[in-house]
Design a protein around this motif. Structure first.
Motif, PDB file in Angstrom:
ATOM      1  N   VAL A  74       0.855  -1.186   0.000  1.00 36.27           N
ATOM      2  CA  VAL A  74       0.000   0.000   0.000  1.00 36.27           C
ATOM      3  C   VAL A  74       0.891   1.235   0.000  1.00 36.27           C
ATOM      4  O   VAL A  74       1.753   1.375   0.864  1.00 36.27           O
ATOM      5  CB  VAL A  74      -1.024  -0.021   1.173  1.00 36.27           C
ATOM      6  CG1 VAL A  74      -0.377  -0.290   2.503  1.00 36.27           C
ATOM      7  CG2 VAL A  74      -1.818   1.274   1.232  1.00 36.27           C
ATOM      8  N   GLY A  75       0.733   2.063  -1.020  1.00 37.91           N
ATOM      9  CA  GLY A  75       1.569   3.256  -1.162  1.00 37.91           C
ATOM     10  C   GLY A  75       2.644   3.070  -2.199  1.00 37.91           C
ATOM     11  O   GLY A  75       3.605   2.326  -1.987  1.00 37.91           O
ATOM     12  N   VAL A  76       2.481   3.730  -3.349  1.00 37.36           N
ATOM     13  CA  VAL A  76       3.490   3.615  -4.408  1.00 37.36           C
ATOM     14  C   VAL A  76       4.047   4.994  -4.763  1.00 37.36           C
ATOM     15  O   VAL A  76       4.123   5.367  -5.929  1.00 37.36           O
ATOM     16  CB  VAL A  76       2.951   2.885  -5.663  1.00 37.36           C
ATOM     17  CG1 VAL A  76       2.697   1.432  -5.366  1.00 37.36           C
ATOM     18  CG2 VAL A  76       1.684   3.561  -6.174  1.00 37.36           C
ATOM     19  N   GLY A  77       4.413   5.743  -3.725  1.00 36.76           N
ATOM     20  CA  GLY A  77       5.126   7.009  -3.937  1.00 36.76           C
ATOM     21  C   GLY A  77       6.581   6.687  -4.267  1.00 36.76           C
ATOM     22  O   GLY A  77       6.881   5.624  -4.825  1.00 36.76           O
ATOM     23  N   GLY A  82       7.697   3.544  -2.234  1.00 36.88           N
ATOM     24  CA  GLY A  82       6.803   2.425  -2.542  1.00 36.88           C
ATOM     25  C   GLY A  82       6.972   1.933  -3.968  1.00 36.88           C
ATOM     26  O   GLY A  82       6.942   0.723  -4.224  1.00 36.88           O
ATOM     27  N   ARG A  83       7.167   2.853  -4.920  1.00 36.74           N
ATOM     28  CA  ARG A  83       7.350   2.443  -6.319  1.00 36.74           C
ATOM     29  C   ARG A  83       8.605   1.582  -6.465  1.00 36.74           C
ATOM     30  O   ARG A  83       8.580   0.529  -7.107  1.00 36.74           O
ATOM     31  CB  ARG A  83       7.454   3.687  -7.217  1.00 36.74           C
ATOM     32  CG  ARG A  83       7.800   3.358  -8.651  1.00 36.74           C
ATOM     33  CD  ARG A  83       8.093   4.586  -9.506  1.00 36.74           C
ATOM     34  NE  ARG A  83       8.933   4.190 -10.626  1.00 36.74           N
ATOM     35  CZ  ARG A  83      10.267   4.167 -10.608  1.00 36.74           C
ATOM     36  NH1 ARG A  83      10.930   4.534  -9.521  1.00 36.74           N
ATOM     37  NH2 ARG A  83      10.946   3.775 -11.664  1.00 36.74           N
ATOM     38  N   LEU A 107      -1.271  -4.020  -5.569  1.00 37.29           N
ATOM     39  CA  LEU A 107      -0.891  -2.628  -5.299  1.00 37.29           C
ATOM     40  C   LEU A 107      -2.113  -1.802  -4.913  1.00 37.29           C
ATOM     41  O   LEU A 107      -3.180  -1.930  -5.538  1.00 37.29           O
ATOM     42  CB  LEU A 107      -0.253  -2.000  -6.543  1.00 37.29           C
ATOM     43  CG  LEU A 107       0.976  -2.694  -7.118  1.00 37.29           C
ATOM     44  CD1 LEU A 107       1.435  -1.982  -8.387  1.00 37.29           C
ATOM     45  CD2 LEU A 107       2.095  -2.740  -6.080  1.00 37.29           C
ATOM     46  N   ASN A 137      -3.099   2.379  -3.650  1.00 35.83           N
ATOM     47  CA  ASN A 137      -2.605   3.741  -3.439  1.00 35.83           C
ATOM     48  C   ASN A 137      -3.801   4.679  -3.378  1.00 35.83           C
ATOM     49  O   ASN A 137      -4.803   4.457  -4.056  1.00 35.83           O
ATOM     50  CB  ASN A 137      -1.687   4.156  -4.602  1.00 35.83           C
ATOM     51  CG  ASN A 137      -0.795   5.319  -4.234  1.00 35.83           C
ATOM     52  OD1 ASN A 137      -0.014   5.211  -3.292  1.00 35.83           O
ATOM     53  ND2 ASN A 137      -0.916   6.426  -4.934  1.00 35.83           N
ATOM     54  N   ARG A 138      -3.684   5.729  -2.537  1.00 33.43           N
ATOM     55  CA  ARG A 138      -4.786   6.702  -2.438  1.00 33.43           C
ATOM     56  C   ARG A 138      -5.153   7.204  -3.827  1.00 33.43           C
ATOM     57  O   ARG A 138      -6.315   7.207  -4.213  1.00 33.43           O
ATOM     58  CB  ARG A 138      -4.345   7.861  -1.536  1.00 33.43           C
ATOM     59  CG  ARG A 138      -5.357   8.967  -1.445  1.00 33.43           C
ATOM     60  CD  ARG A 138      -4.872  10.042  -0.510  1.00 33.43           C
ATOM     61  NE  ARG A 138      -3.612  10.663  -0.964  1.00 33.43           N
ATOM     62  CZ  ARG A 138      -3.006  11.648  -0.351  1.00 33.43           C
ATOM     63  NH1 ARG A 138      -3.527  12.138   0.767  1.00 33.43           N
ATOM     64  NH2 ARG A 138      -1.878  12.151  -0.816  1.00 33.43           N
ATOM     65  N   ARG A 163      -1.881   6.296  -9.887  1.00 34.53           N
ATOM     66  CA  ARG A 163      -0.456   6.099  -9.617  1.00 34.53           C
ATOM     67  C   ARG A 163      -0.152   4.606  -9.474  1.00 34.53           C
ATOM     68  O   ARG A 163       0.865   4.115  -9.971  1.00 34.53           O
ATOM     69  CB  ARG A 163      -0.094   6.848  -8.333  1.00 34.53           C
ATOM     70  CG  ARG A 163       1.277   7.398  -8.305  1.00 34.53           C
ATOM     71  CD  ARG A 163       1.448   8.323  -7.126  1.00 34.53           C
ATOM     72  NE  ARG A 163       2.819   8.783  -7.036  1.00 34.53           N
ATOM     73  CZ  ARG A 163       3.282   9.505  -6.038  1.00 34.53           C
ATOM     74  NH1 ARG A 163       2.497   9.874  -5.050  1.00 34.53           N
ATOM     75  NH2 ARG A 163       4.542   9.892  -6.020  1.00 34.53           N
ATOM     76  N   ALA A 164      -1.040   3.876  -8.797  1.00 33.01           N
ATOM     77  CA  ALA A 164      -0.859   2.418  -8.669  1.00 33.01           C
ATOM     78  C   ALA A 164      -0.951   1.773 -10.043  1.00 33.01           C
ATOM     79  O   ALA A 164      -0.183   0.849 -10.365  1.00 33.01           O
ATOM     80  CB  ALA A 164      -1.901   1.841  -7.722  1.00 33.01           C
ATOM     81  N   THR A 219       3.176   4.029   2.533  1.00 30.40           N
ATOM     82  CA  THR A 219       2.597   5.382   2.611  1.00 30.40           C
ATOM     83  C   THR A 219       3.209   6.111   3.805  1.00 30.40           C
ATOM     84  O   THR A 219       3.869   5.506   4.651  1.00 30.40           O
ATOM     85  CB  THR A 219       1.059   5.354   2.808  1.00 30.40           C
ATOM     86  OG1 THR A 219       0.780   5.013   4.169  1.00 30.40           O
ATOM     87  CG2 THR A 219       0.379   4.384   1.874  1.00 30.40           C
TER      88      THR A 219
END
Ligand SMILES: NC(=O)c1ccc[n+]([C@@H]2O[C@H](COP(=O)([O-])OP(=O)(O)OC[C@H]3O[C@@H](n4cnc5c(N)ncnc54)[C@H](OP(=O)(O)O)[C@@H]3O)[C@@H](O)[C@H]2O)c1
Length: 286
Positions: free
Chosen positions: A127-130, A133-134, A150, A152-153, A157-158, A190
């Protein structure tokens, strides 16, 4: 952490923090090279900018598209590039900078060593692919996990990271959204949890854990996030992000010294600095 490692190795080096504006990054790197620094670590937002500012990129920086470690090297009398930590470095006239990335390996090593995970068997929910996370998603895909889920908010992006994984690691099964299967490893990438009053980064009622499930939170301060506390109560093995921080630093010191580094002394210094010696061990992992 770095100073403790250097001290334990008997090196007369010092690790110092400098606040550099992104517009000045090129000059800062050149200045450090001219002053014959051994190397540099870079953090956000410099990691991507530095890709175009170093003389050469190691495969790790090329693969993950970011530089978090620079090693300065000098040309020796045999025509070989030698790290500036070398005893003869004062004599080198021609210098260059080489960019590396030690972040990607660190998340895998932390999960392997602290949670005893065998990636090929795992249904992994990230959870979270900033930024962090990516890279973790790509690294997990390259490690051959059974399937990667995956979340993500910002869903697009996910989906972007899903597309990148499909292009780079076509054999990896990757889906976006809550898994319909039992999860073996949940990773929080995240920033939700940095503040003790934060909610959970996902709805745990929608996640079914397998019998030996583990939960890794990239956050290391607080030592135990709400996510880790609930996962521990549910019987999961848990670890916080201290190991990830430790291993990216340990690898950087290996790159500068080209030798083995005292990971134990570095961990002790980190735990002491961040938690006051024992809290991290007690609360952050089990
Ligand atoms: N242990 C280590 O060594 C280490 C190293 C690097 C990072 N970290 C930790 O990893 C986390 C992410 O860092 P980063 O550098 O990747 O940051 P980043 O690039 O800013 O990414 C932040 C991530 O958190 C999500 N997010 C932020 N606020 C949220 C909210 N209120 N609700 C739901 N999702 C939210 C973002 O979702 P959107 O895409 O929707 O904005 C994005 O996925 C941080 O907690 C950082 O401390 C740890």
């Amino acid at each position: 952490m770095q100073n403790a490692g250097m001290l334990a190795l008997g090196l007369d080096w010092r690790y110092l923090a400098f606040n550099v504006h992104p517009d000045d990054l090129e000059e800062a790197i050149q200045g450090a090279q001219q002053m014959r620094f051994v190397g540099l670590n870079l953090t956000v937002p410099h990691k991507r900018l530095a890709l175009d500012l170093v003389d050469s990129l190691d495969a790790s920086a090329e693969e993950w598209g970011a530089v978090n470690t620079i090693r300065f090297e000098g040309l020796d009398s045999q025509g070989a590039w030698v790290p500036m930590g070398h005893p003869d470095a004062d004599a080198f006239r021609e210098l260059r900078s080489v960019g590396f990335n030690t972040d990607a390996d660190a998340i895998l090593r932390a999960c392997q060593e602290e949670l005893k995970t065998v990636f090929s068997q795992l249904e992994v929910l990230l959870v979270g692919v900033g930024g962090a996370g990516r890279v973790a998603a790509l690294k997990l895909a390259s490690a051959g996990v059974k399937r990667l889920h995956l979340m993500n908010r910002t869903i697009s992006r996910a989906e972007g990271v899903q597309a990148e994984i499909k292009a780079r690691y076509p054999s990896c099964r990757v889906e976006v959204g809550y898994p319909q299967v039992e999860v073996d490893l949940l990773v929080n990438g995240t920033s939700v949890g940095l503040n003790p009053s934060d909610p959970l980064p996902l709805d745990l009622d929608k996640v079914r854990f397998s019998r030996d499930a583990s939960v890794y939170d990239m956050i290391y301060q607080p030592a135990e996030t709400r996510l880790l506390a609930q996962a521990r109560a549910a019987g999961c093995r848990v670890a916080n992000g201290l190991g990830m921080l430790l291993y990216q630093g340990a690898r950087a010191l290996e790159i500068w010294t080209e030798g083995e580094v005292p990971v134990g002394a570095m961990r002790e210094a980190l735990e002491s600095h961040i938690y006051g010696r024992t809290e991290g061990k007690r609360k952050g992992s089990s």
